[in-house]
Motif scaffolding. Structure first.
Motif, short mmCIF file in Angstrom:
data_model
loop_
_atom_site.label_atom_id
_atom_site.label_comp_id
_atom_site.label_asym_id
_atom_site.label_seq_id
_atom_site.Cartn_x
_atom_site.Cartn_y
_atom_site.Cartn_z
N SER A 279 0.82 -1.21 0.00
CA SER A 279 0.00 0.00 0.00
C SER A 279 0.86 1.26 0.00
O SER A 279 0.49 2.27 -0.62
CB SER A 279 -0.94 0.00 1.21
N ILE A 280 2.03 1.22 0.65
CA ILE A 280 2.94 2.36 0.60
C ILE A 280 3.42 2.59 -0.82
O ILE A 280 3.48 3.73 -1.31
CB ILE A 280 4.14 2.13 1.54
N ALA A 281 3.75 1.50 -1.51
CA ALA A 281 4.28 1.62 -2.87
C ALA A 281 3.28 2.22 -3.84
O ALA A 281 3.65 2.94 -4.77
CB ALA A 281 4.74 0.25 -3.36
N SER A 282 1.99 1.93 -3.64
CA SER A 282 0.99 2.34 -4.63
C SER A 282 0.26 3.62 -4.28
O SER A 282 -0.39 4.22 -5.13
CB SER A 282 -0.04 1.23 -4.83
N ALA A 283 0.34 4.06 -3.01
CA ALA A 283 -0.47 5.20 -2.58
C ALA A 283 -0.14 6.47 -3.36
O ALA A 283 -1.03 7.12 -3.92
CB ALA A 283 -0.29 5.42 -1.08
N LEU A 284 1.13 6.86 -3.38
CA LEU A 284 1.50 8.08 -4.08
C LEU A 284 1.26 7.96 -5.58
O LEU A 284 0.77 8.89 -6.22
CB LEU A 284 2.97 8.41 -3.82
N VAL A 285 1.61 6.80 -6.14
CA VAL A 285 1.45 6.61 -7.58
C VAL A 285 -0.02 6.67 -7.97
O VAL A 285 -0.40 7.33 -8.94
CB VAL A 285 2.09 5.28 -8.02
N GLY A 286 -0.86 5.98 -7.20
CA GLY A 286 -2.29 5.96 -7.52
C GLY A 286 -2.90 7.33 -7.47
O GLY A 286 -3.69 7.72 -8.33
N LEU A 323 1.85 -14.73 0.59
CA LEU A 323 2.48 -13.43 0.84
C LEU A 323 2.51 -12.57 -0.42
O LEU A 323 2.32 -11.35 -0.36
CB LEU A 323 3.90 -13.63 1.38
N LEU A 324 2.76 -13.19 -1.57
CA LEU A 324 2.73 -12.44 -2.83
C LEU A 324 1.33 -11.90 -3.10
O LEU A 324 1.17 -10.77 -3.58
CB LEU A 324 3.20 -13.32 -3.98
N LEU A 325 0.31 -12.68 -2.77
CA LEU A 325 -1.06 -12.21 -2.93
C LEU A 325 -1.38 -11.10 -1.94
O LEU A 325 -2.12 -10.16 -2.26
CB LEU A 325 -2.03 -13.38 -2.75
N ALA A 326 -0.81 -11.19 -0.73
CA ALA A 326 -0.98 -10.10 0.24
C ALA A 326 -0.36 -8.81 -0.29
O ALA A 326 -0.92 -7.72 -0.13
CB ALA A 326 -0.36 -10.49 1.57
N LEU A 327 0.80 -8.94 -0.94
CA LEU A 327 1.43 -7.77 -1.54
C LEU A 327 0.55 -7.19 -2.65
O LEU A 327 0.40 -5.96 -2.74
CB LEU A 327 2.80 -8.16 -2.11
N LEU A 328 -0.05 -8.07 -3.46
CA LEU A 328 -0.97 -7.62 -4.52
C LEU A 328 -2.16 -6.90 -3.91
O LEU A 328 -2.58 -5.84 -4.41
CB LEU A 328 -1.44 -8.82 -5.34
N GLY A 334 -3.64 0.39 -1.28
CA GLY A 334 -3.00 1.69 -1.20
C GLY A 334 -3.50 2.64 -2.27
O GLY A 334 -3.79 3.81 -1.99
N ALA A 335 -3.62 2.14 -3.51
CA ALA A 335 -4.13 2.98 -4.59
C ALA A 335 -5.57 3.37 -4.32
O ALA A 335 -5.97 4.53 -4.52
CB ALA A 335 -4.01 2.24 -5.92
#
Length: 423
Positions: A279-286, A323-328, A334-335
């Motif tokens: 969610s951190i990775a996608s928040a700003l981008v989204g 875990l990969l699905l949790a990341l997805l 986040g977005a």
């Protein structure tokens, strides 16, 4: 024309700094300190009953107080004094809770602890209702995605820091008072940054100066829900929250029963960390993308990722895949969080009731938490029939909620952005 309509918006990091401290505060308090503290007061046999009662009390305050305080803030035309006083009451409540655990015990100490928690809930909700109005009031619509993205990222970083701090608290065996002092400090310092770095918003321009819908008188609650942009944003936010709370409370049980993890608590912490990092990775981008292409396309993609992750968790071949699905899921969450706040800000019908209306919108975040009890009963009913049927039902319902949210967000009229764009 009002000062707010021509002045440059404040620094986005200072504007949303308090969200960082509040996110840290609630993660450590609700997930780490309170469960452990309740056991010291009432013992193992009744811990669930008492902790559930505390959570219910807090939810009632979070449902009722924000619209009322927001309406009061709108009438007085002030935001920051509410933040200042609310944080003060919140800190006093934390001190009472720490005092109850450190110096008192038994049932008497528990009721002092409850008093402290009620002060915390009152203070935090008193602060955040008017504070929630600052993005729609101070930020032009064309920049709200970026500002909402910063807000979502700071919330996620606060939660991640809270999770890390919880591990440190456990490893160092910090005394209770030190844990509460840490929570208080991380709440106070960002609040001071916001109070010092954000100017008090100017009052809305007199009616007729601009003639836009955003300058119209505030609507009654019935009229507010008749306002189509707000209605559909509220409904879709409820649906996404229902999806979230259909899965989140049961991740530890999923890791034990479906993934077969020997330490489901630790496994769940790792899974939550993956969600937060995503969610951190996608928040700003989204948020930034939504300023360019619109809010809806980002929500379509985010909702699709969350629905897909919820369904695929049922067939994940192992913990690494989970875990990969949790990341997805985190990337979608986040977005969605960043764009959802911008969409809600765009849908506010009147500049004269931003705080009340954002307080009403806040109900869409809180009310779905009440559904965890029936979802838990459905989980037990299904699993009693074998084959982890309960998880199939609960996770499948979560995916359905996400998909319904994606479908119904199409009903948010595009003109919802127009008044705010001129604000």
């Amino acid at each position: 024309m009002s000062t707010a309509s021509v002045a440059a918006p404040p620094n986005p990091w200072l504007l949303s700094a308090f969200w960082f401290g509040s996110a840290f505060h609630w993660l450590v308090l609700l997930l780490i300190l309170m469960p452990a503290n309740v056991v010291t007061f009432v013992g193992e046999a009744q811990k669930g009953t008492y902790l559930g009662a505390l959570a219910a009390l807090g939810a009632v305050i979070a449902l009722i107080l924000p619209p009322l305080v927001g309406a009061h803030s709108d009438r007085h035309g002030k935001r920051l004094p509410y933040l200042r006083l609310g944080v003060g009451v919140n800190l006093a409540g934390l001190a009472v809770m720490a005092l109850a655990v450190t110096l008192l015990g038994g049932q008497g100490g528990f009721w002092v602890y409850v008093l402290g928690f009620l002060l915390v809930q009152f203070g935090n909700n008193y602060a955040t209702a008017p504070y929630s109005a600052l993005i729609p009031q101070l930020v032009p619509a064309a920049q709200r995605g970026r500002y909402s993205g910063v807000m979502a990222m700071l919330q996620a970083v606060g939660q991640l820091l809270g999770a890390v701090s919880a591990l440190v608290i456990g490893l160092l065996h910090l005394p209770v008072w030190a844990s509460f002092a840490l929570v208080a400090a991380v709440l106070l310092l960002p609040a001071l940054a916001t109070l010092r770095g954000v100017p008090e918003p100017a009052a809305p321009a007199p009616l007729g100066d601009r003639g836009t819908e955003a300058d119209a008188p505030s609507l009654s609650l019935r009229q507010l829900f008749a306002h189509q942009p707000f209605l559909w944003v509220f409904v879709t936010r409820v649906l996404f929250a229902l999806g979230q709370y259909s899965v989140q409370p049961f991740l530890q049980y999923y890791n034990a029963d479906v993934m077969g993890q020997r330490d489901p608590g630790q496994a769940t912490s790792i899974m939550l960390a993956c969600i937060i990092v995503g969610s951190i990775a996608s928040a700003l981008v989204g948020g930034r993308i939504s300023d360019r292409v619109g809010r809806k396309p980002v929500i379509y993609a985010a909702g699709g990722m969350m629905a897909g992750a919820a369904l695929l968790l049922l067939v994940a071949p192992g913990f690494v895949a989970a875990l990969l699905l949790a990341l997805l899921f985190g990337l979608g969450f986040g977005a969605f969080t960043s764009v959802d706040w911008a969409l809600g800000s765009d849908a506010m019908p009147s500049r004269r009731s931003y705080a009340r209306d954002m307080g009403v919108w806040h109900v869409a975040f809180v009310a779905p938490q009440m559904t965890s009890a029936p979802q838990g009963a459905l989980l037990d009913w299904g699993n009693a029939r074998g084959g982890n049927l309960g998880y199939t039902l609960v996770f499948g319902i979560a995916a359905l909620f996400f998909l319904l949210g994606v479908i119904l967000v199409r009903k948010v009229p595009e003109q919802a952005h127009a008044p705010a764009a001129q604000a």
